[in-house]
Design a protein around this motif. Structure first.
Motif, PDB file in Angstrom:
ATOM      1  N   GLN A  83       0.833  -1.207   0.000  1.00 59.83           N
ATOM      2  CA  GLN A  83       0.000   0.000   0.000  1.00 59.83           C
ATOM      3  C   GLN A  83       0.865   1.253   0.000  1.00 59.83           C
ATOM      4  O   GLN A  83       0.600   2.209  -0.729  1.00 59.83           O
ATOM      5  CB  GLN A  83      -0.921   0.001   1.232  1.00 59.83           C
ATOM      6  N   GLU A 101       1.002   4.184  -2.761  1.00 56.55           N
ATOM      7  CA  GLU A 101       0.782   5.600  -2.435  1.00 56.55           C
ATOM      8  C   GLU A 101       1.919   6.463  -2.965  1.00 56.55           C
ATOM      9  O   GLU A 101       1.699   7.531  -3.520  1.00 56.55           O
ATOM     10  CB  GLU A 101       0.636   5.783  -0.920  1.00 56.55           C
ATOM     11  N   ILE A 159     -13.806  -0.457   7.402  1.00 55.04           N
ATOM     12  CA  ILE A 159     -14.235   0.159   6.135  1.00 55.04           C
ATOM     13  C   ILE A 159     -15.352   1.170   6.375  1.00 55.04           C
ATOM     14  O   ILE A 159     -16.103   1.063   7.343  1.00 55.04           O
ATOM     15  CB  ILE A 159     -14.715  -0.879   5.088  1.00 55.04           C
ATOM     16  N   THR A 160     -15.445   2.139   5.471  1.00 61.04           N
ATOM     17  CA  THR A 160     -16.474   3.165   5.593  1.00 61.04           C
ATOM     18  C   THR A 160     -17.834   2.570   5.262  1.00 61.04           C
ATOM     19  O   THR A 160     -17.928   1.512   4.650  1.00 61.04           O
ATOM     20  CB  THR A 160     -16.227   4.290   4.573  1.00 61.04           C
ATOM     21  N   ALA A 179     -18.318   1.925   1.574  1.00 63.74           N
ATOM     22  CA  ALA A 179     -17.736   0.663   1.102  1.00 63.74           C
ATOM     23  C   ALA A 179     -18.598  -0.500   1.559  1.00 63.74           C
ATOM     24  O   ALA A 179     -18.769  -1.483   0.851  1.00 63.74           O
ATOM     25  CB  ALA A 179     -16.327   0.520   1.657  1.00 63.74           C
ATOM     26  N   SER A 208      -8.604  -2.722  -0.749  1.00 62.20           N
ATOM     27  CA  SER A 208      -8.219  -1.364  -1.141  1.00 62.20           C
ATOM     28  C   SER A 208      -9.351  -0.367  -0.881  1.00 62.20           C
ATOM     29  O   SER A 208      -9.229   0.798  -1.214  1.00 62.20           O
ATOM     30  CB  SER A 208      -7.858  -1.327  -2.623  1.00 62.20           C
ATOM     31  N   GLN A 209     -10.479  -0.838  -0.298  1.00 63.64           N
ATOM     32  CA  GLN A 209     -11.601   0.075  -0.032  1.00 63.64           C
ATOM     33  C   GLN A 209     -11.179   1.171   0.940  1.00 63.64           C
ATOM     34  O   GLN A 209     -10.263   0.981   1.743  1.00 63.64           O
ATOM     35  CB  GLN A 209     -12.768  -0.705   0.621  1.00 63.64           C
ATOM     36  N   ASP A 210     -11.934   2.283   0.918  1.00 65.26           N
ATOM     37  CA  ASP A 210     -11.633   3.372   1.853  1.00 65.26           C
ATOM     38  C   ASP A 210     -11.863   2.912   3.275  1.00 65.26           C
ATOM     39  O   ASP A 210     -12.815   2.178   3.560  1.00 65.26           O
ATOM     40  CB  ASP A 210     -12.561   4.564   1.575  1.00 65.26           C
ATOM     41  N   GLU A 211     -10.988   3.395   4.167  1.00 67.28           N
ATOM     42  CA  GLU A 211     -11.167   3.087   5.582  1.00 67.28           C
ATOM     43  C   GLU A 211     -11.688   4.335   6.287  1.00 67.28           C
ATOM     44  O   GLU A 211     -11.504   5.444   5.813  1.00 67.28           O
ATOM     45  CB  GLU A 211      -9.829   2.647   6.197  1.00 67.28           C
ATOM     46  N   ASP A 225     -11.672   7.322   8.651  1.00 65.67           N
ATOM     47  CA  ASP A 225     -10.548   8.137   9.068  1.00 65.67           C
ATOM     48  C   ASP A 225     -10.519   8.178  10.593  1.00 65.67           C
ATOM     49  O   ASP A 225     -11.441   8.725  11.212  1.00 65.67           O
ATOM     50  CB  ASP A 225     -10.724   9.544   8.497  1.00 65.67           C
ATOM     51  N   GLN A 282     -19.220   9.598  -0.473  1.00 72.68           N
ATOM     52  CA  GLN A 282     -18.752  10.768  -1.211  1.00 72.68           C
ATOM     53  C   GLN A 282     -19.704  11.145  -2.349  1.00 72.68           C
ATOM     54  O   GLN A 282     -19.822  12.302  -2.697  1.00 72.68           O
ATOM     55  CB  GLN A 282     -17.357  10.488  -1.797  1.00 72.68           C
ATOM     56  N   GLU A 341     -18.584  10.222   6.774  1.00 78.54           N
ATOM     57  CA  GLU A 341     -17.447  10.911   6.155  1.00 78.54           C
ATOM     58  C   GLU A 341     -17.634  12.407   6.347  1.00 78.54           C
ATOM     59  O   GLU A 341     -18.677  12.955   6.025  1.00 78.54           O
ATOM     60  CB  GLU A 341     -17.370  10.532   4.672  1.00 78.54           C
TER      61      GLU A 341
END
Length: 1524
Positions: free
Chosen positions: A259, A263, A391-392, A395, A602-605, A607, A633, A674
């Motif tokens: 990862q 990045e 995960i969010t 996701a 790879s999904q958004d985590e 924050d 989003q 989010e």
């Protein structure tokens, strides 16, 4: 060499062409003596590197170690004595050959090295050294030749020529032999190794080299498993390096590196390529940022294991070509009558050794590969679990819980399935090249014809494989949709029954199933084609090759050597060629899985820094500044520009209409949403009570402690405050009662209170309470508010944010936040908001009962005068009748009866005579005893049984019947025919080759070829026909078994679903049906195949060498014994494995649903550990299962190797009477038997473990069913019921036979068109009454008549379709809104819109772009609870029947929506009979009559005004609610 020895190195006449062979002294003294030394020095560097890497702590100097060292030193002395003797001779003028200096020097140094190695290994903790065992073994083997020849020469000469060297050699031999024996024993475990406190450590860790080589360490478990079925505690603990923690961390580390790399790459792309955006535009888009590669992470983690497996596989591949070469020499030996006999014996021995080595290497390879695969699976499960916790929600919305669980179960398993094939990527080409090379040596260019044929078949096989792959994808779609539908049906089964919607859903499932079976049938035909090519390929290839060979040139003579060596080479060649398509499809599947896993990882985590925990304005506990939040989003923000400050220790209420974002605000504070802009600060630890309580499947106490240590006084305080003590006395196991999945055996109110108790016990700084009071009765809500949340409660002084719909508590709040449309419309204390006469004041005026506001302020301050009285009320609340459906134990009813008796005093006399009884709390010691006793009976959900012992024959018979008897007979006959054809073809070939020995040319080749071809093709056709017959039969069986299961489940009574976890039923529909669909038929096919192959091989060997019959019996006995031990053990291991697998997934899906609670309490680490522990439990049966297969393989292949050895040996013994053709036939068959014997046992045990699926499906197809849906003879008249007159006559009911009555002799009549409210404390039997009306519960005695018709006489659907209910839990199915409202499509579009308008959903639905086709997600998750309730109202409006039942339907709705519903019901159901179970008494104050139930009997039944005047129970309730 000759110069080194001073004599001849090699003499063929001495060593080969003689009946008494021997080696030259030079050969013995040089090369033979050097072999062990060369070996040891060659492996030394690698071995030292390995020892440096794995240090296990040192072993103390034992007697064994001292003895080994002493032997090493002695051997060194003996060698050097030889050396000094040579020097001594040199000094005294004897001229010795240089070899007498070199060999003793080399041997001496090597012995010194071996001695040092013994010590070094001891210091590194090696208990048993493979390297040294092999070294000593080589020393002994190489010394056997001189041992014999020294004696022979002494005997021949009559004297010993060199006495000193003669003596030293025999001393050397004795010492080496002794060293070999000692090296087979293992040392004690290392000192300072982490002390093994394991009660049951894995014997593999301390097993000796030989034991590991032959998997002897597993024998103990095989014997145990044979004696009695294995149980959980018999399994060994895991080795340290196999534990989830270690394994997952390794992969996690590599993935994080990937990862970071991605990045960095992204950053580089972003910074570097901005400049030339135009050029990039011309070139077609920006360079894509690199995704982190999961494959690289896997390779980096498991590279070393893959390398070791490659080494093993390479050796095994090379060895597999030795036997055909030996066979060719053997046939030549048989054809040559003057060859010395010892050649034959040597060949037979070499064949045996070569086969044995092959077996050992192959199984070490498999063990290595499967261990790696299991570790990889463990790592993937762990990594996905850890990811799912962070995960969010966006996701999470992208993939359902089921899909994420699939990543764990299916996709991780794909890697295990691929593992054994992976090395074929390089091994298959290698084997093909070698086979072609050796074939060329034998038959010359004509093999190109055969190879060309094989190559032509590859695209055919590939095409079949691709087509099957496509079918599989399509079938997976069908299967997924079927399982999804089934899981929804099981989730909403009660609603289906109440609405009589089963037929429509049954039809849907059967429709999907038909599609699934259609594809199954297509893939069955393809499978048959594949089988045909698999069986016929080697044959047709042999045919074309031999045909071309004999027709190319008249002088080409086909003799036995050419024919049978090429047949055995083609047999080797067949394996990689056939595996390639399988490898390709497996690779495709795995690559899909790899992408899916990579995509998920790879999904958004979420924050973690979205909520600031450290810095906050002093004096505040929560501050939100200009906060705008969204769930994803791509969605519009749910909350915007929020500014909120909550002072420390304040009690804050959040109010507002449905869907204004109250729950979202709580989520935002938890960091679940989010954040688009603004800041959120939260001080201190958080406790969270969600709107829908999340309950784990563990004991009640564990649910409340939630991983914290037990502090008895604090725990007791939490129970008291949350009014749970009374529940504990009613639950069968007290607080040790096991709670079913999703809290199935608690009522909604109890679940909510447990969830609250969890928060209270956590002693956090900030409490976020998302409407915990809506699910409980009003007086309980009051108790909880006073005892827990309010200014006087347990949490006084803590910061509390309470989302609520309940007005009565608002005056006691420090601060009220009013939300509207995702924004804060007003904030302030209660009085201030009232004076402002803003939206809040209007809201209050509209929804408060018609009283003065002052009064309202006062009443909310009053507290029930008598606390004991209150306690009694609580007890009544907790004797909740939601549990009645699910509790198995009559114990509970006894307890309840006593309570009821105590309470009956209460209801009549009002104040608390029951005080002394209730005050008696059991002492703590008593409690523990009770808990222990109850724990035994308190488990609600029975453990799923693991079947034990052999599978009953009846199960096989069931499957056979489902397939059709004729099908099975036909298949067996076809297979016998196929074997006969195969033997015929090979015997014909053998006879043909024998012509070559006769001195005449083979002129009738065309006849020979023709017959050979006909027999071979016949064999292929028979196989194909039998495969098709079998698969068609299996599809038939799959259809009938699934149909029986589905129809039975749709007709099972509600009580079945309440006591059986849905996962267990779903498992039957998914896993077991999958096995019946796709696994059983191929398994049976392979079993028949290997069975007939083994039999035909034995027949051929026995017929050609009758002597072989002598050893058949002992070998067969050994084979059967091994098979018995193996099948018993492996079957049980497999069962244990599958039982321990489901907790992993159920815990995972539980975690995914409760992830917000887990994060809020900061328990992610603990949950990771729990998951790891569950995976470890599963691995404890997976590892032995793999080892059991290796254990079996080594032993069974040993039998096969013996068959080869004896076939060759007896051929040598009877060489005078045998033709080379027969020997070739017999040995080439024997060479194949090894594989088929192993396969046969594996398939037998696979069949046994898979046929269990039939047993499990059968078990659930035979459970009892409810009454018929339609009774043809007695259907109600059309238009029934006209009046809607409901009469209960002397009606009693119980939940299940043997339990207490819930309604006792109920007699009452409701006239058509009356509106009746039903009230009573929880557990009085309110819901039971409605369930009886729908015959969800059947009468114990008495009857219910509707319009004079006894409901028990008509079919369930005729009854249920004429009644309407708005149930307590609004359940929607994942389909369009249209289907949810009107699945049978009876109504027009206008009707639907009209219904939506009346139920106040019109605005919402018309705002959706799809309108009526708006897709509801699973369980209606994308609608708020209130909206779901309105959908249920719309359903009721559409049905428009004469009788409407409302079951506490408005409990989860704010007052505004509640008023909508009440108004709609008053206008739209004016002429109907309405029965309402009321939570909020103000909704029924204007009803015609009110029925007060108490302990299942009618307590009061009259109009509300009369009842209040009578000052009975109803009056008391109205007073509590502030209505009287």
């Amino acid at each position: 060499m000759d110069a080194l020895c001073g004599s001849k190195f090699w003499d063929a006449n001495l060593s080969v062409h003689t009946d008494n062979p021997d080696l030259t002294p030079c050969f013995q003294n040089s090369l033979l003596a050097w072999v062990p030394c060369i070996y040891l020095w060659a492996v030394l560097p690698c071995y030292l590197f390995y020892l440096r890497q794995c240090h296990r702590g040192y072993i103390i100097l034992s007697h064994l170690s001292r003895l080994k060292t002493a032997l090493g030193v002695l051997l060194w002395c003996v060698s050097w004595a030889d050396l000094f003797y040579t020097f001594h001779g040199l000094i005294h003028g004897q001229n010795s050959a240089p070899v007498f200096f070199v060999t003793p020097l080399l041997v001496g140094v090597t012995m010194l090295l071996a001695t040092l190695l013994i010590q070094y290994e001891r210091l590194q903790g090696v208990q048993s050294s493979g390297v040294l065992i092999i070294f000593w073994f080589l020393c002994v083997v190489c010394a056997i030749v001189p041992f014999r020849s020294k004696i022979l020469s002494a005997v021949a000469k009559g004297k010993i020529s060199d006495l000193f060297r003669f003596t030293t050699f025999y001393i050397y031999f004795a010492l080496v032999l002794f060293a070999l024996i000692l090296s087979c024993f293992r040392e004690k475990p290392p000192f300072f190794s982490p002390k093994n406190v394991d009660p049951n450590p894995s014997p593999e860790v301390s097993a000796s080299f030989l034991s590991r080589l032959s998997f002897w360490w597993f024998t103990k478990m095989a014997i145990l498993g044979y004696r009695r079925p294995l149980e959980e505690q018999d399994l060994w603990s895991l080795k340290e390096e196999d534990r989830s923690k270690m394994v997952v961390d390794r992969l996690m580390e590599e993935w994080k590196k990937q990862q970071k790399r991605a990045e960095r790459h992204k950053a580089a792309v972003a910074s570097g390529k901005r400049v030339s955006s135009e050029d990039v535009g011309l070139l077609g888009g920006r360079p894509r940022p690199r995704e982190p590669s999961f494959l690289r992470a896997v390779l980096a983690t498991y590279g070393s294991s893959i390398f070791v497996s490659i080494c093993f596989k390479l050796i095994q591949d090379l060895l597999s070509f030795v036997n055909p070469q030996l066979l060719s020499i053997l046939i030549r030996f048989i054809s040559n009558p003057v060859a010395p006999t010892w050649w034959g014996f040597l060949l037979a021995g070499l064949m045996f050794v070569s086969s044995l080595m092959q077996t050992l290497f192959l199984h070490q390879y498999f063990q290595c590969v499967f261990e790696m695969a299991l570790r990889l699976r463990t790592a993937i499960i762990g990594v996905i679990y850890r990811k799912a916790l962070v995960i969010t929600s966006a996701a999470k919305r992208e993939s359902t819980v089921g899909e994420i669980v699939n990543l764990m179960s299916v996709d991780a398993q794909r890697f295990v399935d691929l593992a054994p094939f992976l090395n074929l990527l390089w091994s298959a080409p290698l084997q093909i090249i070698l086979a072609i090379y050796f074939l060329w040596q034998t038959l010359g260019p004509s093999i190109l014809a055969g190879v060309a044929f094989m190559v032509l078949l590859i695209p055919l096989n590939g095409a079949v494989a691709m087509k099957m792959r496509a079918l599989q994808v399509e079938q997976m779609k069908f299967k997924d949709s079927r399982i999804k539908l089934m899981s929804e049906i099981l989730g909403g089964i009660k609603v289906l029954k109440l609405y009589a919607w089963e037929p429509i859903f049954l039809e849907k499932v059967e429709g999907i199933r038909e599609g699934e079976l259609r594809i199954l049938r297509q893939s069955a035909y393809l499978q048959a084609i594949a089988t045909f090519t698999w069986i016929c390929t080697p044959f047709l290839v042999t045919l074309t090759t031999l045909g071309v060979f004999v027709s190319l040139d008249k002088n080409n003579v086909l003799d036995a050597e050419k024919a049978f060596v090429s047949v055995s080479l083609f047999n080797i060649l067949k394996i990689p060629l056939n595996m390639l398509p399988q490898l390709i499809s497996s690779l495709i599947q795995t690559s899909v899985s790899l992408k899916r896993i990579q995509h998920f990882l790879s999904q958004d985590e979420l924050d973690p820094h979205c909520v600031e925990r450290k810095i906050i304005a002093p004096g505040y506990a929560v501050t939100v500044h200009n906060g705008t939040f969204t769930w994803a989003q791509d969605l519009p923000p749910t909350l915007h520009s929020l500014d909120i400050q909550v002072p420390k220790g304040a009690l804050v209420a959040v109010v507002g209409p449905v869907g204004c974002g109250k729950s979202s605000l709580v989520s935002a504070l938890l960091g679940e949403m989010e954040k688009l802009e603004g800041t959120v600060c939260v001080k201190g630890s958080v406790a969270y009570v969600p709107q829908q309580a999340w309950i784990q499947n563990c004991t009640l106490q564990e649910n409340i402690l939630f991983g914290r240590a037990l502090d008895p006084s604090r725990y007791q305080r939490a129970l008291e405050a949350c009014a749970l003590l009374a529940d504990l006395e009613v639950l069968p196991g007290g607080d040790q009662t096991e709670i079913g999945e999703k809290g199935i055996n608690l009522s909604g109110g109890q679940r909510q209170r447990v969830s609250l108790a969890r928060a209270v016990y956590s002693e956090a700084d900030l409490f976020l309470l998302d409407d915990p009071l809506s699910a409980v009765d009003s007086h309980v809500a009051k108790h909880i508010f006073d005892q827990v949340i309010g200014p006087e409660g347990v949490l006084a002084g803590k910061t509390r944010v309470l989302v609520t719909h309940s007005i009565s508590f608002l005056p006691q709040m420090d601060l009220i936040i009013v939300l509207a449309d995702g924004q804060v419309s007003e904030v302030g204390p209660y009085p201030a908001l009232l004076q402002r006469s803003g939206s809040f004041a209007n809201f209050l005026c509209n929804y408060a009962p018609d009283k003065d506001k002052e009064n309202l302020q006062e009443s909310s301050k009053t507290v029930l005068e008598d606390t004991d009285d209150e306690e009694v009320l609580l007890i009544e609340d907790t004797l909740s009748n939601h549990t009645d459906l699910t509790d198995n134990e009559p114990v509970m009813y006894e307890v309840r009866k006593q309570f009821m008796r105590q309470l009956s005093v209460m209801s009549s006399e009002g104040e608390g005579q029951a005080r002394p009884v209730l005050r008696r709390r059991p002492g703590s010691a008593e409690k523990v005893v009770q808990a222990a006793e109850m724990k035994a009976s308190g488990t609600l959900i029975q453990e799923e049984k693991a079947e034990i012992g052999t599978v009953k024959l009846s199960v096989f018979w069931d499957y056979a019947k489902a397939m059709g008897f004729y099908t099975i007979v036909a298949v067996c006959l076809l297979y016998s025919g196929q074997s006969a054809a195969a033997i015929g073809a090979n015997v014909w070939l053998s006879a043909w080759t024998n012509e070559a020995t006769v001195e005449r040319p083979q002129n009738n080749t065309s006849t020979r070829l023709g017959v050979y071809a006909a027999l071979g093709i016949l064999q292929g056709v028979l196989v194909m026909v039998s495969a098709i017959t079998l698969t068609v039969g299996s599809v038939q069986a799959a259809r009938s078994l699934h149909q029986a299961l589905l129809h039975n489940k749709m007709r099972s009574p509600q009580s079945f679903f309440d006591t059986t976890p849905s996962g267990r039923i779903l498992n039957r529909f998914s896993k077991d049906i999958y096995v019946i669909d796709e696994v059983l038929a191929p398994t049976i096919l392979m079993l028949l195949n290997s069975f007939y192959n083994s039999i035909s091989a034995l027949v051929v060997v026995v017929v050609s060498t009758p002597l072989f019959a002598v050893v058949t019996l002992p070998l067969a006995v050994f084979y059967i014994v091994v098979q018995r031990f193996y099948v018993a053990t492996s079957r049980q291991l497999k069962r244990l494995e599958s039982i321990s697998r489901s907790p992993i997934y159920s815990h995972f899906s539980e975690t995914v649903t409760g992830s917000s609670v887990i994060r809020a309490y900061g328990r992610s680490q603990d949950f990771n550990a729990i998951s790891d522990a569950k995976v470890d439990t599963n691995l404890r049966s997976s590892y032995p299962f793999i080892a059991s297969n290796r254990w079996l393989g080594v032993r069974v292949e040993f039998v096969g190797n013996c068959v080869v050895f004896f076939a060759a040996l007896f051929a040598v013994i009877g060489r005078n009477s045998l033709s080379p053709g027969l020997v070739g036939l017999s040995v080439s068959y024997a060479l194949q038997i090894t594989l088929t014997l192993t396969w046969m046992i594996r398939m037998m045990s696979d069949l046994e473990s898979n046929i269990v699926a039939v047993e499990r499906v059968k078990e659930y197809s035979k459970t009892e069913t409810e009454a018929p849906w339609v009774v043809e003879g007695s259907r109600p008249p059309t238009g029934w019921p006209l009046q809607g007159d409901v009469e209960f006559r002397n009606y009693s009911v119980r939940y299940r036979p043997g339990l207490e009555l819930v309604l006792k002799n109920l007699s009452l009549r409701v006239r058509g068109g009356e509106k009746v409210g039903i009230v009573g404390r929880t557990g009085a039997g309110k819901s039971s009454m409605t369930l009886c009306l729908f015959r969800i519960l059947e009468a114990a005695e008495g009857e219910i008549r509707i319009d004079g018709l006894n409901v028990a006489d008509i079919g369930l659907h005729d009854l249920r379709s004429q009644l309407t209910i708005i149930p307590q839990d609004p359940i929607l199915f994942s389909a369009s809104l249209r289907v949810n409202l009107d699945p049978f499509e009876y109504h027009s579009e206008e009707d639907l819109w009209r219904a939506l308008e009346l139920s106040h959903l019109h605005a919402f639905v018309s705002s959706q772009p799809e309108g009526l086709d708006f897709q509801c997600s699973e369980g209606g998750e994308n609608l708020s609870v209130g909206q779901r309730q309105l959908v249920c109202l719309a359903r009721a409006l559409l049905r428009k029947s004469r009788i409407l039942v409302l079951d506490e339907a408005t409990a989860a709705i704010d007052l505004e929506t509640d008023n909508f519903i009440q108004a709609t019901i008053r206008t739209q159901f004016e002429g109907c009979t309405v029965l309402t179970i009321a939570h909020r008494l103000n909704t029924i104050m204007d009803y015609t009559r009110v029925l007060v139930l108490d302990k299942g009997t009618v307590a009061e039944f009259d109009s509300p005004t009369n009842l209040i005047a009578a000052r009975g129970i109803f009056y008391g309730m109205a007073r509590d609610a502030g209505l009287a």
